[in-house]
Design a protein around this motif. Sequence first.
Motif, mmCIF file in Angstrom:
data_model
loop_
_atom_site.group_PDB
_atom_site.id
_atom_site.type_symbol
_atom_site.label_atom_id
_atom_site.label_comp_id
_atom_site.label_asym_id
_atom_site.label_seq_id
_atom_site.Cartn_x
_atom_site.Cartn_y
_atom_site.Cartn_z
ATOM 1 N N ASP A 176 0.832 -1.198 0.000
ATOM 2 C CA ASP A 176 0.000 0.000 0.000
ATOM 3 C C ASP A 176 0.874 1.258 0.000
ATOM 4 N N HIS A 177 0.247 2.418 0.149
ATOM 5 C CA HIS A 177 0.978 3.692 0.097
ATOM 6 C C HIS A 177 1.947 3.862 1.265
ATOM 7 N N ASP A 203 -2.649 3.799 -4.938
ATOM 8 C CA ASP A 203 -1.512 4.598 -4.471
ATOM 9 C C ASP A 203 -0.384 3.721 -3.940
#
Length: 174
Positions: A19-20, A136
């Motif tokens: 993930d980001h 993202d």
Amino acid sequence: MSIEIVGHAVVSADGRIADHLRQMPAVLRNDKDWVRFQAALDRAQLVVLGRLGHEAHPNPGRRRLVATSRVERFEPIDDLVTLWNPAGMDFRDVAAELGVTDGVVAVVGGQQVFDYFLRRFTRFDLVTVDGALLPDGVPCFSTGWPDEVLAQAGLRVVERELLDPGVRLEVWRH
């Protein structure tokens, strides 16, 4: 050297491995894949991973090579863990230093590690979680979608398996 270099990645439907926050989210975890993955690591002579992965996951007793820019070339930490800077020493040289001359080397990421080994992979096990999106997040490879990057590197799908509904394994080989 007769080393087989096998990549292992689980990605979201949009080709992301984290993930980001650079963490692997729960949505990418699957019990059947985890059992398959752990068995593959148990068979490997050496597991190569990035520093973040090493720090996030305790070593269950496997021999690890941790890619990091925090050392000049390579630095043994203990009998099982060696830090290695790919910019300072070629993998073939570090493998020879570690006495790894045959068998399987499992490469488990992250992105920079996958990028480094892209032209060296003899096999890549790509698991995709079809329902997961991480827009993202961190891509598996810095240069594009995993299937396109692997194909451009000369690998092709030789096996497909549905591990669970929406969770599929593709085995890529030269």
